[in-house]
Design an enzyme around this catalytic site. Structure first.
Site, short mmCIF file in Angstrom:
data_model
loop_
_atom_site.label_atom_id
_atom_site.label_comp_id
_atom_site.label_asym_id
_atom_site.label_seq_id
_atom_site.Cartn_x
_atom_site.Cartn_y
_atom_site.Cartn_z
N GLY A 234 0.77 -1.25 0.00
CA GLY A 234 0.00 0.00 0.00
C GLY A 234 0.80 1.29 0.00
O GLY A 234 0.33 2.30 -0.50
N GLU B 211 3.36 3.91 6.51
CA GLU B 211 2.15 3.12 6.24
C GLU B 211 1.18 3.91 5.36
O GLU B 211 1.14 5.14 5.44
CB GLU B 211 1.45 2.79 7.56
CG GLU B 211 1.89 1.48 8.20
CD GLU B 211 1.26 0.25 7.54
OE1 GLU B 211 0.88 0.31 6.35
OE2 GLU B 211 1.17 -0.77 8.23
N ASP B 212 0.41 3.21 4.56
CA ASP B 212 -0.64 3.88 3.80
C ASP B 212 -1.82 4.21 4.70
O ASP B 212 -2.37 5.30 4.65
CB ASP B 212 -1.09 3.01 2.60
CG ASP B 212 -1.49 1.60 3.00
OD1 ASP B 212 -1.20 1.16 4.14
OD2 ASP B 212 -2.10 0.90 2.17
N ASP C 170 -5.83 1.52 10.61
CA ASP C 170 -7.21 1.48 11.14
C ASP C 170 -7.23 0.83 12.53
O ASP C 170 -7.09 1.52 13.52
CB ASP C 170 -8.22 0.94 10.14
CG ASP C 170 -7.86 -0.41 9.51
OD1 ASP C 170 -6.95 -1.08 9.99
OD2 ASP C 170 -8.54 -0.79 8.55
N GLY D 202 -4.95 -0.88 13.93
CA GLY D 202 -3.62 -0.76 14.53
C GLY D 202 -2.93 -2.10 14.72
O GLY D 202 -1.80 -2.16 15.21
N ASN D 203 -3.58 -3.18 14.34
CA ASN D 203 -2.99 -4.52 14.51
C ASN D 203 -1.65 -4.65 13.80
O ASN D 203 -0.68 -5.15 14.37
CB ASN D 203 -3.94 -5.61 14.01
CG ASN D 203 -5.16 -5.75 14.90
OD1 ASN D 203 -5.12 -5.39 16.07
ND2 ASN D 203 -6.25 -6.25 14.35
N THR D 204 -1.59 -4.21 12.56
CA THR D 204 -0.36 -4.34 11.79
C THR D 204 0.75 -3.48 12.38
O THR D 204 1.89 -3.95 12.53
CB THR D 204 -0.60 -3.92 10.31
OG1 THR D 204 -1.68 -4.69 9.81
CG2 THR D 204 0.63 -4.17 9.46
N LYS E 282 -7.82 5.99 10.69
CA LYS E 282 -9.23 5.93 11.06
C LYS E 282 -9.31 5.85 12.57
O LYS E 282 -9.29 4.75 13.14
CB LYS E 282 -9.89 4.70 10.42
CG LYS E 282 -9.94 4.72 8.90
CD LYS E 282 -10.54 3.43 8.35
CE LYS E 282 -10.71 3.50 6.85
NZ LYS E 282 -11.15 2.20 6.27
N ARG F 210 -4.97 0.51 -6.98
CA ARG F 210 -3.77 1.11 -6.39
C ARG F 210 -3.16 2.20 -7.26
O ARG F 210 -2.47 3.09 -6.78
CB ARG F 210 -2.69 0.04 -6.14
CG ARG F 210 -3.05 -1.00 -5.11
CD ARG F 210 -1.81 -1.81 -4.74
NE ARG F 210 -2.10 -3.07 -4.08
CZ ARG F 210 -2.32 -3.21 -2.77
NH1 ARG F 210 -2.31 -2.15 -1.99
NH2 ARG F 210 -2.55 -4.39 -2.25
N1 HPA Z 1 -9.00 0.87 2.02
C1 HPA Z 1 -8.06 0.01 1.56
N2 HPA Z 1 -7.33 -0.77 2.34
C2 HPA Z 1 -7.56 -0.69 3.68
C3 HPA Z 1 -8.52 0.18 4.22
C4 HPA Z 1 -9.29 1.00 3.35
O1 HPA Z 1 -10.18 1.80 3.75
N3 HPA Z 1 -8.47 0.02 5.57
C5 HPA Z 1 -7.51 -0.92 5.81
N4 HPA Z 1 -6.95 -1.35 4.68
MG MG Z 2 -5.45 -4.02 1.06
#
Ligand code: HPA
Ligand code: MG
Length: 176
Positions: free
Chosen positions: A47, A101-102, A105, A107-109, A133, A167
């Protein structure tokens, strides 16, 4: 104009120009903050490829750049998932690692990434994410640099995918 990706419709959300403006601000801030640091920017694939490549053009200090991929597989006990960093090709010893990071959300990763990087003898660990988020976040780890705080709705484009697609889109769309 709305776009269609596979079975879903998306509406324009953040323009390419807005993204670039924010990247300049973030990079300038980091240029100030990291004046005494030896930084390695580590993009988390897939990402973050577009974000890191654009961001770093505005960063005005020497730095190293690398990308990693998170791999997960079942450990010996099938219940424990083992996570691994693939592709880290720079020596991070004594350096400031900036995880790029892209999106963050739950936060697990990011939690796993921090744990993995803290196994190295690094000087400091910072996190930058283009999107966050807050409503979905379940961790207490500080996100040092955030591009955009957004609601907990699915987005696509600028490196982020919907089922592997989208992407390459230069701006960001939100699910309709
Ligand atoms: N879009 C794409 N990938 C994601 C998102 C999202 O909103 N949240 C976590 N991975
Ligand atoms: Mg994805």
């Amino acid at each position: 104009m709305d776009i269609q990706i596979l079975d879903k419709t998306f509406v324009p959300y953040i323009s390419a120009e807005e993204i670039q403006l924010r990247l300049k601000e973030l990079a300038l801030q980091m240029t100030e903050d990291f004046k005494d640091e030896e930084c390695v920017f580590v993009g988390v694939l897939n990402g973050s490829f577009m974000f890191l490549s654009d961001l770093i053009k505005y960063y005005q200090r020497p730095c190293e750049i690398s990308f990693v991929k998170m791999a997960s597989y079942e450990g010996l006990q099938t219940t424990n998932e083992v996570r691994q960093l693939l592709g880290l090709d720079v020596d991070v010893t004594g350096k400031t690692v900036v995880i790029v990071e892209d999106i963050v959300d739950t936060g697990n990763t990011i939690e796993v990434l921090c744990e993995l990087f803290n196994r190295y003898k690094i000087k400091d660990l910072k996190i930058i994410t283009l999107f966050h988020k807050p409503e979905a976040y379940t961790k207490t780890i500080t996100l040092d640099y955030i591009g955009f705080n957004i609601p907990d709705k699915f987005i696509v484009g600028y490196g982020l995918d919907y089922n592997k697609q989208g992407r390459n889109i230069p701006e960001v769309y939100q699910i309709k």
